[in-house]
Structures are given as C-alpha cells and as structure tokens.
Design an enzyme around this catalytic site. Structure first.
Site, PDB file in Angstrom:
ATOM      1  N   CYS A 287       0.904   3.001  10.482  1.00 25.43           N
ATOM      2  CA  CYS A 287       1.366   4.297   9.446  1.00 25.43           C
ATOM      3  C   CYS A 287       2.036   4.713  10.344  1.00 25.43           C
ATOM      4  CB  CYS A 287       0.421   5.030   9.146  1.00 25.43           C
ATOM      5  SG  CYS A 287       1.133   5.858   8.157  1.00 25.43           S
TER       6      CYS A 287
ATOM      7  N   ASN B  89       4.782  -2.481   8.287  1.00 32.36           N
ATOM      8  CA  ASN B  89       4.955  -1.229   7.769  1.00 32.36           C
ATOM      9  C   ASN B  89       6.631  -0.585   7.894  1.00 32.36           C
ATOM     10  OD1 ASN B  89       4.250   1.571   6.808  1.00 32.36           O
ATOM     11  ND2 ASN B  89       1.962   1.717   7.509  1.00 32.36           N
TER      12      ASN B  89
ATOM     13  N   LYS C 169      -3.519   2.323  -2.013  1.00 27.12           N
ATOM     14  CA  LYS C 169      -3.440   3.440  -1.017  1.00 27.12           C
ATOM     15  C   LYS C 169      -4.162   3.158  -0.076  1.00 27.12           C
ATOM     16  CE  LYS C 169      -0.920   7.872  -0.303  1.00 27.12           C
ATOM     17  NZ  LYS C 169      -0.135   7.663   0.268  1.00 27.12           N
ATOM     18  N   THR C 170      -3.987   3.022   1.519  1.00 26.71           N
ATOM     19  CA  THR C 170      -4.803   4.306   2.575  1.00 26.71           C
ATOM     20  C   THR C 170      -5.155   5.087   2.475  1.00 26.71           C
ATOM     21  OG1 THR C 170      -2.807   2.863   3.763  1.00 26.71           O
ATOM     22  CG2 THR C 170      -4.521   4.331   5.087  1.00 26.71           C
TER      23      THR C 170
ATOM     24  N   ILE D 210       4.596  11.304   3.433  1.00 22.99           N
ATOM     25  CA  ILE D 210       3.775  11.519   2.491  1.00 22.99           C
ATOM     26  C   ILE D 210       2.033  11.498   3.308  1.00 22.99           C
ATOM     27  CG2 ILE D 210       2.350  10.944   0.430  1.00 22.99           C
ATOM     28  CD1 ILE D 210       5.062  10.576   0.446  1.00 22.99           C
TER      29      ILE D 210
ATOM     30  N   SER E 212       0.976  -0.727  -0.087  1.00 22.90           N
ATOM     31  CA  SER E 212      -0.064  -0.218   0.244  1.00 22.90           C
ATOM     32  C   SER E 212       1.271   1.331  -0.274  1.00 22.90           C
ATOM     33  CB  SER E 212      -0.705  -0.169   1.135  1.00 22.90           C
ATOM     34  OG  SER E 212      -1.705   1.278   1.778  1.00 22.90           O
TER      35      SER E 212
ATOM     36  N   ASN F 202       9.916   8.294   3.727  1.00 27.96           N
ATOM     37  CA  ASN F 202       9.082   8.615   3.826  1.00 27.96           C
ATOM     38  C   ASN F 202       8.566   9.315   4.384  1.00 27.96           C
ATOM     39  OD1 ASN F 202       6.363   7.320   2.937  1.00 27.96           O
ATOM     40  ND2 ASN F 202       7.321   6.020   3.440  1.00 27.96           N
TER      41      ASN F 202
ATOM     42  N   GLY G 279       6.991  -3.020  -2.572  1.00 26.22           N
ATOM     43  CA  GLY G 279       7.144  -1.311  -2.346  1.00 26.22           C
ATOM     44  C   GLY G 279       7.771  -0.944  -3.079  1.00 26.22           C
TER      45      GLY G 279
ATOM     46  N   GLY H   3      12.623  -0.275   1.816  1.00 23.82           N
ATOM     47  CA  GLY H   3      13.887  -0.532   0.386  1.00 23.82           C
ATOM     48  C   GLY H   3      14.924  -1.398   1.598  1.00 23.82           C
TER      49      GLY H   3
END
Lengths: 281, 313
Positions: free
Chosen positions: B127, B189, B43-44, B69, B21, B67, B262, B214
């Site tokens: 998250c 996550n 995506k959430t 976002i 996601s 990230n 991802g 990553g």
C-alpha cells in the site's frame, strides 16, 4: 438494468426503503436562473420511495468537452412516486454538472439510489424551521414536501446573494411553507439579523426543530440557538464521494460523540446528521 | 455448460472474478449476490484502530481516479467478531487483507486472522500510502523476502502477496515473494500519483499523493502481470483498471489465473457480476468449455519475450 442496493435507512422506516441502479429518461433540463438547472427525470416508481435529505449517485454523461469519471452525489430536489418523477436542482459548476447540463429530453440517465439517511420529523415536532442558502435550499425542498404530507407547519428562511438569485421560494410556497427571504443585497442575510429573526420566531410560536445544510455560518448560528433554547436540529453535509455505498471510506467527516471525535461516512451514516454533533469547517 | 472455475494454488474458485481490496465491503451484499463471485476480498485491516488520512481522500483524473484513504481500520478484534462471521454466510472463499508497519507486527496479525472462515490471506505489502512517501515492503526484493518469510512462519493458510507497481524491480520482487513463501501474487496495487488544482495550487488529495486506479492504470499492471506470470512459478491474480470483458481476457491471456475488479464497481456497482455474465457468454460463443485455453495463452514468441524482459530489467 436494475440492481437492489442495501440502504442504510432501511432500519429506520417501516417500509424498508431500498436503493437501486436505474436508467431514467430525461423529461426536461431547463435553466432555473443564470447558474442553475432543473433536471426532471422520468423514473421507475420503485426507486422513488425516498426520504427527504437522501441523495442519488449520478452517472454523468461523457461528452466531447466533459469527461467526468466518478459518479456525482446529488441531493433530491423532488420526487413523485405516483407520477414516476425525480428531479435535481443543480448549479452548473464542475465537470460533472457541466456534463449534466448537456442532457436533453429523451436522453438516458443512470442513477443509483436513493442513498443515505435523510431528515427525520419526530411525531411531536410541529413547528419546523429550516434555514438554508443558495443551492442548499434544493436539499431541503423534499422536507417541505414531507412536512406538508404530515401536516406540520414549516417555515423556511431562504438566503441568497440577491432577490434574483433566490431559488425555490415559489416551490416552497406551493408546498405550504411560509417563506422568509433574506439577501446579501439588502443586508438582511447577516448572522445578526438571522439570529434576531429566529429568536423572534422562537418567542412567538416556538420552534421544535431546526433543519439546515451546507453552510458553516448557519451551522454555528443554529448550534448556538439550539443549545440556548434546547431545540434539536439536523444538518445535511457534503463530502467528495467515490462509491456512495459505504465501501471506500472516502467521504468521512469528523463528528462529536460525547467526548470523542469520530469519523463518519457522509454517504452511509449521513448525509443528514445531528446538528450538535456536526463540526464546523 | 461453461466451466469458469480456476485454481489459485490450493483454492478452487468458481470463477476468476473477485473484488479488489478497498473497493468492497459488506455494503455491496444487497446490490449483488456475493455467491456469484469467485472470491471475496476484504478491505485491508491493521491490528490497531486507524482513522485514515485527511480529506479529500479521492479525486478523479481523466478516466481514472486517485485515492489516499490511509487504511482506516476498526482493528483486528472488530474484524474477527463482525466481518469474518458476516462473510461466513456465503459459500464464496473469503480472503482477509492485512497490513502492518513492521514485519513482526505483520506476522502477528497474520497469525491472528488465521481463523476458520478465512480461506486465504492477502498481505498488503504494497500500500503506497501507509509509510512516508509511499515506501513499502514490496518496493525491494530484500524487504519483500524478509517480510514474506515471517508471514509464512505465521500461518498455514494460502498467502497472497499484493505487489506494488511502485518499483523498478517487479520481477525480482515477485521472485522474492515466491521464495519467501507466497502462494500467489496479486499484481498490482495502485500507482503512486499526484494531481494539483491549478486554481488553488493545492494538491487535490489531503495526503498530497495517492494511488492511481481505473483504466489509466491497466496497461501498466497488465504488463507487470505478464512479467510476474513469466518469472514466478505461483499463480498471479491480475488487478488494475479492469472495467470490461476485454480487460478480463487480456489479463487472463497475459497469464493471470484470476482477476480483481476495483474502481469499476464505484462507477457501476454491479460491474463484477456483469463481467461474470459476459465471460460466460463469451465462452459459449467461442465454444470454449473452460478457461485453461485462455490463461497464459499470449502469443508473444521467444524473441519478443527476451527482448521485452531485457528492456525493462
């Protein structure tokens, strides 16, 4: 290794441009001056249906000294579908561009594109004026290519620190663009002088559209003149990117849409935006 | 003919490769055939509109990225009217991903997205960006249990609990999610991280901190996948840093029934279908008919296993 990618620009042109992941071969990667290099690639023709202002997302090489991880978005400097050639003019500055500087003829180079929405030249825009500075001139070079193809008159006000730092002026001239150089060195690049120059151009021949990129100072000036004379314009903007395809939502910038301020993705809704909707930074 | 299909609870996936996601959207549909993937994870979304975090929203660190976002969301109505119908065109199971600030809001949204066209709901209880300093439901077993119970009461669809690596109690949290009614665990996550520009002395992310993803994350989330697969009786979907076929195999051997890819998609937009191809080739070369002999096949041994769990609890 070629993948077809949805291009956001596909709705706006008859040909329906597509984006691709492709491995190109380096033809040359020479110094353009003390800080810039010109990377020329042998590229498959099917990736070269580009619009001025579009970009490619570049997979920079990993070397002993430089380990860039994410791709780097870079605006197209020139493209030639006939010859199968794609070029980028870049300032050697960060991890990605330092890694790019190590490329030598014969090396493979993975590019993804063309991506994003480019500049438009409306049918009734005959006198075009571009104003840009430094490496921003590279982003606008394909506009000169397109203006020449469409037989429109393009004037380029090219700004730089010094006469020696001026890039691309010869490239613009070869494409039939009238070039006006201004520099910090002789003070001609000041906002006041630029305003005088542009006002004179509007008074003498008229200007149908402004094109710029990158500079907050130029954005403000062109927004002011655009409002005053009711001249439309477009600006290419930058933002850090991760995916380059519109998925990750990382590259947003704020824009004025009526009374609202909206966040738009530079990679997908841009990188070229309406001049008056763009917001300074 | 190799059979790559896997079961995640009541769902059968044609192969174990799916997007993580936040790294996937409709935009990828022309770069690869979405029908070739095991599942499609949106995506959430949140119920309300959210504009997301200040920029810069990403930065790279050596061989990986951070990230923050901030879950920009067009809201649930947009999702139901546009996103669900778009993915309905594909014969790959579509998984919604939801998040909310409170357990009640979470449950309400869960009910709203329980519509035809949604095959499972991934509940992003992890998250790290959404609450102050990265606090999240899945950091503690108690808050995990209570939110999962509320979510379980809100839907009959399979619930995938996306766990956070930002906890010292991953085993207890995994068990709490299972007891609360999760059908599967997504492990995990991103890991809360930071990077600073030495020249400007500013944090490199607008939100100061963000999630590491990553290759650098992989050994950590692989370890957690292993721990969760051991400790829970529901399927585990591995997620974190998967880039190569070897990464996929490691997660499967550790006990994952499927994996999410991802950040690799950002580097190579066709990474997921390449992994499906490579997995197929691998199975053919190894003479394996299906994945059952790979999943959970880690040769850890009794003694090493108990020592390992002790050392981390």
């Amino acid at each position: 290794m070629t993948g077809q990618v949805h291009s956001p620009a596909s709705d706006s042109t008859e040909a329906g441009p597509k984006a691709f992941e492709a491995v190109c071969t380096v033809k040359s990667n020479d110094l353009a001056n003390d800080a810039y290099r010109l990377l020329v690639l042998d590229a498959p023709r099917h990736i070269l249906k580009c619009q001025p202002g579009q970009f490619f997302h570049l997979l920079c090489p990993v070397t002993d000294q430089h380990q860039p991880y994410l791709r780097r978005p870079m605006s197209i400097y020139s493209f030639d579908e006939e010859v199968g050639e794609l070029a980028f003019l870049y300032k050697v500055e960060g991890e990605g561009t330092k890694a790019m500087a190590t490329l030598t003829p014969g090396d493979s180079f993975n590019v993804l594109g063309p991506l994003g929405v480019g500049y438009s030249i409306k049918p009734d825009w005959n006198n075009l004026l571009l104003v840009a500075r430094g490496v921003g001139l590279a982003t606008l070079a394909p506009l000169a290519q397109e203006a020449a193809r469409l037989g429109r008159k393009l004037t380029a006000i090219c700004s730089a620190r010094s006469e020696a730092a001026l890039l691309s002026t010869e490239h613009f001239r070869r494409l039939g663009t009238e070039v006006i150089s201004v520099t910090d060195e002789d003070g001609s690049s000041s906002v006041d002088n630029l305003r005088r120059l542009i006002e004179a151009r509007i008074a003498e021949e008229g200007v149908d559209a402004f094109y710029t990129c990158g500079s907050n100072r130029l954005l403000k000036l062109l927004q002011e003149l655009g409002k005053k004379h009711n001249i439309p314009g477009e600006i290419a903007l930058e933002q850090q990117m991760a995916c380059g395809l519109g998925m990750c939502q990382c590259c947003v910038r704020p824009f004025r849409k009526g009374d609202d301020i909206v966040q738009l993705r530079v990679c997908k809704e841009g990188p070229v935006f309406d001049l008056q909707e763009a917001m300074g930074w | 003919m190799v059979d790559l299909s896997v079961s995640v609870g009541s769902l059968t996936l044609k192969n174990p490769i799916m997007p993580a996601s936040g790294t996937f959207s409709e935009d990828l549909s022309d770069v690869l055939d979405l029908n070739r993937l095991g599942a499609l994870v949106a995506k959430t979304i949140t119920r309300e509109l959210r504009s997301g975090n200040p920029t810069p929203r990403v930065c790279e660190v050596r061989g990986s990225m951070l990230n923050s976002i901030g879950i920009p969301s067009k809201g649930v109505d947009y999702f139901l009217q546009n996103t669900v119908p778009f993915f309905h065109e594909y014969d790959t199971p579509f998984v919604a991903s939801i998040s909310a600030g409170t357990a009640d809001e979470f449950a309400e949204l869960c009910e709203q997205v329980s519509v035809p066209g949604v095959s499972a709901i991934e509940v992003n209880i992890s998250c790290p960006n959404i609450e102050e300093d990265g606090k999240a439901f899945a950091m503690r077993p108690s808050t995990t249990l209570s939110v999962m119970e509320k979510l379980r009461g809100a839907t009959d669809l399979p619930l995938w609990a996306k766990l956070t690596p930002n906890t010292g109690e991953i085993i207890e949290v995994a068990q709490a999610a299972e007891h609360g009614g999760a059908d599967a665990l997504v492990v995990a996550n991103t890991l809360l991280s930071m990077a600073i520009d030495v020249r400007t002395r500013k944090p490199k992310l607008g939100n100061l901190m963000g999630g590491l993803s990553g290759p650098a994350l992989k050994p950590i989330t692989l370890r957690m996948t292993y721990q969760c697969a051991k400790a829970a009786n529901i399927p585990v979907i591995g997620c974190g840093g998967i880039t190569t076929l070897n990464d996929v195999l490691e997660y499967l051997i550790a006990g994952a029934s499927a994996v999410q890819v991802g950040t690799a998609t950002f580097i190579n937009p066709t990474a997921m279908t390449a992994l499906v191809d490579q997995l197929t080739t691998y199975m053919e070369e190894e003479g394996l008919a299906d994945l059952s002999s790979i999943i959970g096949s880690v040769r850890d041994g009794e003694a090493a296993d108990s020592q390992f769990l002790e050392a981390t609890s």
